[in-house]
Write an enzyme that holds these catalytic residues in place. Structure first.
Site, PDB file in Angstrom:
ATOM      1  N   GLU A 324      10.453  20.296 -10.062  1.00  0.00           N
ATOM      2  CA  GLU A 324      10.288  21.157 -11.242  1.00  0.00           C
ATOM      3  C   GLU A 324      10.470  22.625 -10.893  1.00  0.00           C
ATOM      4  O   GLU A 324       9.672  23.491 -11.253  1.00  0.00           O
ATOM      5  CB  GLU A 324       8.922  20.897 -11.894  1.00  0.00           C
ATOM      6  CG  GLU A 324       8.811  19.493 -12.444  1.00  0.00           C
ATOM      7  CD  GLU A 324       7.485  19.205 -13.131  1.00  0.00           C
ATOM      8  OE1 GLU A 324       7.451  18.297 -13.973  1.00  0.00           O
ATOM      9  OE2 GLU A 324       6.479  19.886 -12.807  1.00  0.00           O
ATOM     10  N   ASP A 403       4.367  10.200 -15.022  1.00  0.00           N
ATOM     11  CA  ASP A 403       3.585  11.441 -15.075  1.00  0.00           C
ATOM     12  C   ASP A 403       2.335  11.272 -15.923  1.00  0.00           C
ATOM     13  O   ASP A 403       2.277  11.733 -17.045  1.00  0.00           O
ATOM     14  CB  ASP A 403       4.476  12.538 -15.679  1.00  0.00           C
ATOM     15  CG  ASP A 403       3.952  13.917 -15.355  1.00  0.00           C
ATOM     16  OD1 ASP A 403       4.471  14.897 -15.910  1.00  0.00           O
ATOM     17  OD2 ASP A 403       2.993  14.000 -14.557  1.00  0.00           O
ATOM     18  N   GLU A 431      -3.819  15.865 -20.013  1.00  0.00           N
ATOM     19  CA  GLU A 431      -2.517  16.451 -20.395  1.00  0.00           C
ATOM     20  C   GLU A 431      -1.779  15.578 -21.394  1.00  0.00           C
ATOM     21  O   GLU A 431      -1.233  16.038 -22.377  1.00  0.00           O
ATOM     22  CB  GLU A 431      -1.662  16.646 -19.150  1.00  0.00           C
ATOM     23  CG  GLU A 431      -0.248  17.112 -19.480  1.00  0.00           C
ATOM     24  CD  GLU A 431       0.632  17.256 -18.268  1.00  0.00           C
ATOM     25  OE1 GLU A 431       0.145  17.087 -17.125  1.00  0.00           O
ATOM     26  OE2 GLU A 431       1.826  17.539 -18.457  1.00  0.00           O
TER      27      GLU A 431
HETATM   28  O1  GCW Z   1       2.301  16.622 -15.287  1.00  0.00           O
HETATM   29  C1  GCW Z   1       3.354  17.491 -14.997  1.00  0.00           C
HETATM   30  C2  GCW Z   1       2.958  18.738 -15.712  1.00  0.00           C
HETATM   31  C3  GCW Z   1       3.129  20.007 -14.931  1.00  0.00           C
HETATM   32  C4  GCW Z   1       2.622  19.800 -13.513  1.00  0.00           C
HETATM   33  C5  GCW Z   1       3.473  18.719 -12.866  1.00  0.00           C
HETATM   34  C6  GCW Z   1       2.953  18.371 -11.462  1.00  0.00           C
HETATM   35  C7  GCW Z   1       1.555  21.372 -12.060  1.00  0.00           C
HETATM   36  O2  GCW Z   1       3.635  18.801 -16.940  1.00  0.00           O
HETATM   37  O3  GCW Z   1       2.385  20.999 -15.609  1.00  0.00           O
HETATM   38  O4  GCW Z   1       2.736  21.009 -12.768  1.00  0.00           O
HETATM   39  O5  GCW Z   1       3.434  17.512 -13.601  1.00  0.00           O
HETATM   40  O6  GCW Z   1       2.246  17.377 -11.352  1.00  0.00           O
HETATM   41  O7  GCW Z   1       3.285  19.092 -10.524  1.00  0.00           O
END
Ligand code: GCW
Length: 716
Positions: A324, A403, A431
């Site tokens: 990311e 995720d 989240e």
């Molecule tokens: O869950 C996703 C999130 C990001 C997060 C990333 C991760 C800290 O949308 O906000 O970044 O994964 O786990 O690194």
């Protein structure tokens, strides 16, 4: 004890309000005896002060520091016959503990509490060998004894004792030995130095503000809360290390970092920082972060020497790389192991560890390509280097391949890696599970993860076996949670979300605990021992994950969330799939073919899991759409078609959420007004959210499939 401290935040389950004695007062009439522990040790002091605070608040007994001093003096006297320092001499120190602190001997059958240090491996009354950070709590004829091999064990034993009192249970006849299942039990904070929290839904950071570190009484209360549930490691800053956070390993912040680290040390909590893999560029003026570049290697060696010299209690670093937009070794054509090992070599001289996250995937992949599959990424990026990592590297692996969805299969890396230290990463911050607006008790999900059979080693193959060290015999292993706290008065946004905070800690220490047993402790401690409160809150929390899944995401498809924010329904919206294709929905069916005929993800598992997932007949139905593209007319084991299941589950989920809200209304007057109002207000928002999910998902798939609802309900 007022639940909200005069400083203005809750004590949560450490509220220590007046409790029914249940015969427990007798253990605290005589001063406790401290045997073998050094009363000047900062963790021992914390344990004694916590004991004093809890007994005072819950039983109204003044175990003043002087009494504890007397206890310590008495122990000295018992052991070497010397006239022990009088209580008044030592009574005014933090714990009133005498300077001596020698090995004391407990005097015979004297009733009361004895806190005794014994060698690791000592067999306890319940016949178990005492392990590091474990404790035994044993009561015979009025004599209550906590034995432990180290200070953390003593601290956890004291918190166990206080839990029993707080639940108004009797300590009489206690005979338990509690060894921690996981060596590392960590909180990961995604706190940014500007005071914001990434995926934070409980206010702002209590560690940072205006690009500086915040330290106050709340910091200490947080350390107490963590220690009370056996947490022994904390990462204070976001894994997306940006701007000022890169400088946390420099003189600009060392002074306050050291203060913070010391507060955690007082509660037996190792201190960790997330580091910026490209710090050599941003801090070192080097035009590279290549792990093979001598300048980079030298810079990190010097930097780590400085960090470990200056920060006592530093455990190591957490790293998010090549993910990311974060920098990493891939940039230089190196492997993840190359990157991790370079840092590991730099921290090894100080006993440091590098926790390296496996959340590495191409967030810009084209989801329209039927063969590319984000779910494959973690395994594909790490399995090939199994065994290539240093002993002081731990790979931190999210529970699922995607995720933190309300339901995912277990990552095939867990138990797929056979020769590499692994840690489990779960998300307590909600989240994708309701932002601590919607109630969603996650412990049942975490239990599913821990109990999953990976088939990596006969007899020791569950995820719990792997992360405890039982499978590989390793000690660099454990579990971490992206945590849900912030500076809201109640720490977690929704008072009911504290169940996830408490539950994660208790489960990390004892993976055998059930989701219900955890609530049987947490509810009386945080709210009330009233049986009706226990019944209603359990009745809401225990089914709440299934309910959230029903009104959001059928059969493991996941996602369908609003872009970037991830709260609320947007069936095609997930930001990293610009074409709304990740669910592969068309007019005939939906779901992702991850069998060997599709993306081949199912083949990443050990057998027999790979074959189980690969087959439509044997794939667990709750993950059907994760592994298979299925016609809407497909008949499920329930006898319903897929499309009818979607309609029914979304209507059911909404009704269940309505029932939770109504049940909560029945608790008015049985919980504090601010608690009642907070949760009621959030139920109001949850119902709006659930209705939106229900109607948007049902309408989307009705229009996509053209198939009517058998029950003729309003779906447009
Ligand atoms: O869950 C996703 C999130 C990001 C997060 C990333 C991760 C800290 O949308 O906000 O970044 O994964 O786990 O690194």
């Amino acid at each position: 004890m007022a639940n909200v401290t005069e400083n203005g935040w809750e004590q949560l389950w450490l509220r220590y309000d007046k409790k029914v004695d249940a015969g427990n007062g007798k253990y605290f009439e005589a001063a406790p005896q401290l045997v073998g522990f050094d009363p000047e040790n900062c963790v021992v002091r914390s344990a004694l002060l916590e004991l004093s605070r809890g007994v005072c608040g819950m039983l109204g007994m003044q175990m003043k520091a002087g009494d504890i001093a007397k206890a310590v003096a008495g122990a000295d006297q018992a052991s070497n016959g010397t006239a022990a320092a009088g209580a008044d001499q030592a009574g005014n120190s933090a714990t009133g503990a005498s300077a001596a602190g020698e090995q004391g001997k407990t005097s015979g059958s004297q009733a009361g509490l004895v806190l005794k240090k014994v060698p690791e491996g000592t067999l306890t009354e319940s016949g178990k060998a005492l392990k590091a950070q474990g404790y035994a709590l044993c009561e015979n004829d009025g004599r209550l004894e906590i034995t432990a091999a180290d200070e953390n064990g003593l601290l956890y034993g004291i918190f166990h004792l206080l839990r029993v009192i707080s639940c108004e249970k009797s300590l009489s006849g206690s005979n338990v030995t509690c060894n921690p299942d996981n060596p590392l039990r960590m909180f990961n904070h995604w706190d940014n130095m500007d005071g914001s929290i990434e995926r934070g839904y409980s206010g702002r950071s209590f560690f940072f503000e205006n690009d500086d570190i915040v330290i106050n009484e709340r910091t200490k209360d947080y350390a107490r809360l963590m220690a009370s549930i056996g947490i022994n490691g904390v990462v204070i800053n976001n894994v997306n290390v940006k701007q000022a956070a890169t400088w946390l390993i420099t003189d600009r912040f060392f002074e306050k970092v050291v203060q913070l680290s010391k507060i955690f040390a007082e509660y037996g909590i190792k201190f960790f920082l997330s580091l910026n893999y490209a710090a050599t560029i941003e801090l070192g003026g080097i035009d590279s972060a290549d792990p093979f570049d001598e300048r980079v290697i030298a810079w990190w060696k010097a930097k780590m020497q400085e960090c470990f010299a200056k920060i006592p209690n530093l455990g190591g670093f957490l790293v998010k790389a090549d993910s990311e937009g974060r920098p990493g070794p891939f940039t230089y054509g190196r492997t993840q192991a190359d990157g991790a090992n370079m840092l590991a070599d730099a921290v090894a001289p100080y006993g440091g560890i590098i926790i390296w996250r496996c959340f590495v995937y191409n967030c810009r992949q084209d989801w329209r390509d039927r063969k590319t599959d984000r779910a494959r990424a973690g395994y594909d990026n790490f399995i090939g280097m199994d065994g290539d990592y240093r002993e002081n590297v731990i790979l931190q692996i999210k529970n699922g391949p995607m995720d933190f969805q309300i339901r995912e299969p277990i990552s095939p890396l867990l138990g797929g890696l056979k020769k590499t230290n692994q840690m489990l990463e779960v998300q307590v911050a909600q989240e994708y599970t309701g932002h601590q607006i919607d109630v969603c008790y996650l412990i049942p999900m975490f239990k599913e993860v821990l109990d999953f059979h990976t088939y990596c080693k006969p007899g020791a193959d569950t995820v719990a076996d792997v992360i405890s060290g039982r499978t590989m015999g390793n000690k660099n292993t454990g579990i971490a949670a992206v945590i849900n706290t912030g500076n809201d008065v109640n720490w977690t946004g929704n008072y009911l979300a504290a169940a996830n905070l408490y539950g994660f800690g208790r489960l990390a220490f004892n993976t055998e605990l059930s989701a219900e047993e955890i609530l049987d402790e947490w509810i009386p401690m945080q709210f009330s021992t009233d049986a009706e409160v226990l019944r209603v809150v359990k009745g809401i929390l225990l089914p709440s994950r299934a309910t959230y899944e029903k009104y959001t995401s059928p059969l493991g498809i996941g996602w369908m969330v609003t872009p970037h924010d991830h709260y609320g329904c947007s069936v095609d919206g997930y930001e990293y799939d610009r074409w709304g294709t990740y669910h592969r929905a068309d007019h005939l069916g939906m779901g992702v073919d991850r069998t060997d005929a599709g993306t081949g993800y199912a083949q990443q598992y050990n057998e027999p899991n790979a074959s189980m997932y690969n087959s439509l007949e044997t794939c667990p139905e709750e993950l059907l759409l994760f592994f298979h593209h299925v016609p809407y007319a497909h008949v499920l084991k329930s006898g319903k078609t897929l499309i009818q299941h979607i309609y029914d589950s979304h209507f059911e989920g909404y009704k269940e959420a309505e029932a939770f809200a109504a049940a909560w209304d029945g608790l008015q007057g049985k919980v504090e007004e601010r608690v009642f109002d907070n949760v009621k207000e959030r139920f109001g928002r949850q119902l709006y959210n659930a209705r939106e999910w229900r109607d948007q998902v049902n309408s989307y798939f009705y229009r996509k499939s053209g198939i009517e609802d058998e029950k003729g309900r309003e779906i447009y």
